[in-house]
Design a protein around this motif. Structure first.
Motif, PDB file in Angstrom:
ATOM      1  N   SER A   1      -3.826  -3.363   1.448  1.00  8.32           N
ATOM      2  CA  SER A   1      -4.580  -3.915   0.642  1.00  8.32           C
ATOM      3  C   SER A   1      -4.360  -3.135  -0.770  1.00  8.32           C
ATOM      4  N   VAL A   2      -4.736  -3.737  -1.885  1.00  5.89           N
ATOM      5  CA  VAL A   2      -4.314  -3.029  -3.191  1.00  5.89           C
ATOM      6  C   VAL A   2      -5.621  -3.211  -4.055  1.00  5.89           C
ATOM      7  N   ASP A   3      -5.561  -1.980  -4.763  1.00 11.77           N
ATOM      8  CA  ASP A   3      -6.302  -1.889  -6.002  1.00 11.77           C
ATOM      9  C   ASP A   3      -5.500  -2.320  -7.146  1.00 11.77           C
TER      10      ASP A   3
ATOM     11  N   ASP B   1      -6.922  -8.128  -0.320  1.00 16.59           N
ATOM     12  CA  ASP B   1      -6.035  -7.791   0.962  1.00 16.59           C
ATOM     13  C   ASP B   1      -4.420  -8.549   0.776  1.00 16.59           C
ATOM     14  N   CYS B   2      -3.802  -8.092   1.262  1.00 14.78           N
ATOM     15  CA  CYS B   2      -2.130  -8.553   1.170  1.00 14.78           C
ATOM     16  C   CYS B   2      -1.757  -9.363   2.399  1.00 14.78           C
TER      17      CYS B   2
ATOM     18  N   ASP C   1       7.666  -8.852   4.204  1.00 12.72           N
ATOM     19  CA  ASP C   1       7.153  -8.261   2.936  1.00 12.72           C
ATOM     20  C   ASP C   1       5.627  -8.656   2.781  1.00 12.72           C
ATOM     21  N   PHE C   2       4.901  -8.025   1.955  1.00 13.91           N
ATOM     22  CA  PHE C   2       3.486  -8.332   1.615  1.00 13.91           C
ATOM     23  C   PHE C   2       3.579  -9.165   0.272  1.00 13.91           C
ATOM     24  N   SER C   3       2.581 -10.408   0.368  1.00 17.68           N
ATOM     25  CA  SER C   3       2.550 -10.769  -0.823  1.00 17.68           C
ATOM     26  C   SER C   3       0.926 -10.234  -1.569  1.00 17.68           C
ATOM     27  N   LEU C   4       0.914 -10.064  -2.872  1.00 18.86           N
ATOM     28  CA  LEU C   4      -0.169  -9.760  -3.318  1.00 18.86           C
ATOM     29  C   LEU C   4      -1.475 -10.558  -3.137  1.00 18.86           C
TER      30      LEU C   4
ATOM     31  N   ASN D   1      -3.424   1.340  -6.661  1.00 23.88           N
ATOM     32  CA  ASN D   1      -3.051   1.900  -5.466  1.00 23.88           C
ATOM     33  C   ASN D   1      -2.925   0.930  -4.474  1.00 23.88           C
ATOM     34  N   VAL D   2      -1.980   1.297  -3.363  1.00 29.38           N
ATOM     35  CA  VAL D   2      -1.588   0.326  -2.192  1.00 29.38           C
ATOM     36  C   VAL D   2      -2.479   1.179  -1.318  1.00 29.38           C
ATOM     37  N   ILE D   3      -3.153   0.440  -0.317  1.00 25.94           N
ATOM     38  CA  ILE D   3      -3.741   1.217   0.841  1.00 25.94           C
ATOM     39  C   ILE D   3      -3.453   0.768   2.297  1.00 25.94           C
ATOM     40  N   TYR D   4      -3.242   1.567   3.264  1.00 23.00           N
ATOM     41  CA  TYR D   4      -2.910   1.096   4.589  1.00 23.00           C
ATOM     42  C   TYR D   4      -3.953   1.491   5.595  1.00 23.00           C
TER      43      TYR D   4
END
Length: 292
Positions: A241-243, A80-81, A89-92, A178-181
């Motif tokens: 969130s990110v893969d 999760d970001c 902004d979002f942090s990794l 991938n970045v997921i919302y």
């Protein structure tokens, strides 16, 4: 699936001795092994890029893209970001900044399948650390246990008095996928499109192309995700969130000093590469050491 670090080291020593090319100390092996694992790992990305350009055999075990993806799947994970209202902004996914590894030991009881983690082991578990579990010095398969929060749960009851050791290692971010919302509720998660800085100016210039919570986009800069529409509400401030692909954990051939080096399995860390890479791994280590 992992490659046993002791098997690799003993094979390297055997070949060096046979070829009369000298000796490799455990410290040398650990350093060379770490670099060699990273070199093999990095080739996966270029090889996958090349294979995607050519036709593949539609046959079991012969599809090169599938085979490469299987090797990379070991390192694929999600996280999760975190949104910052200050920088918008979002942090990794947060990277664990504590100890480089953690170890905890238990003595098995009967009945007793679940054991409670504490201290650094608990902190690394909560941070999504990669676990290795040993029972009386023998590493268990990943299917023989689960680690969730403060709990280490074995799938099979150990004999009372056996020693259980868990080692946890932090995940290190390597490449973004991938970045997921996820908006929540009944709305299905969706992939966010990646755009460049110049593109976002053009998209925002028209109400027809302007990003929305239904069709969001993001810019990736300086290890930050700038997701459009920007927060605060009705912009996106959560649910991202990110893969991603993490770095391999450095191999460790741990030992006890004495008249000779004695291998310590519960303090060691195996190579994380796919088992099919064992021969290539040994050859590259030998090449680095003595040009065998």
């Amino acid at each position: 699936m992992a490659i046993n670090v002791n098997t690799v080291y003993q094979t390297v020593l055997l070949i060096l001795n046979k070829e009369q090319r000298g000796y490799m100390t455990p410290l040398e092996f650990n350093k060379i092994g770490t670099q060699t694992q990273l070199e093999i790992f990095e080739t996966y990305f270029d090889s996958l890029n090349q294979q995607l350009r050519v036709p593949q055999a539609d046959t079991d075990y012969a599809d090169r893209v599938v085979n490469l993806d299987e090797k990379l799947s070991i390192f694929k994970t999600t996280g999760d970001c975190t949104y910052s209202s200050t920088t918008v902004d979002f942090s990794l996914p947060a990277q664990y900044s504590g100890t480089s590894s953690a170890t905890q030991q238990f003595t098995a009881v009967n009945p007793g399948l679940t054991y409670t983690l504490t201290g650094d082991a608990l902190a690394l578990s909560n941070a999504g650390g990669v676990p290795e579990v040993f029972l009386n010095g023998i590493e268990l398969a990943s299917t023989a246990f689960t680690v969730s929060g403060a709990n280490l749960t074995l799938t099979t009851q150990p004999t009372a008095g056996q020693i259980i050791v868990i080692n946890l290692y932090p995940k290190q971010f390597y490449r973004l996928g991938n970045v997921i919302y996820s908006a929540g509720g009944s709305v299905l998660p969706q992939e966010i499109q990646r755009v460049g800085r110049s593109e976002i100016y053009h998209l925002n210039s028209s109400n027809l192309t302007k990003p929305s919570t239904t069709y969001p986009v993001y810019v990736y800069e300086n290890n930050k995700l700038i997701v459009y529409p920007l927060g605060p509400a009705p912009g996106i401030t959560s649910g991202v969130s990110v893969d991603y692909v993490r770095k391999p954990i450095p191999p460790i051939w741990a030992f006890q000093s004495g008249a000779q080096y004695t291998f310590q399995a519960t303090e060691s860390c195996n190579f994380e590469l796919h088992s099919a890479e064992q021969t290539e791994l040994i050859l590259k280590i030998l090449k680095e050491k003595r040009g065998v």
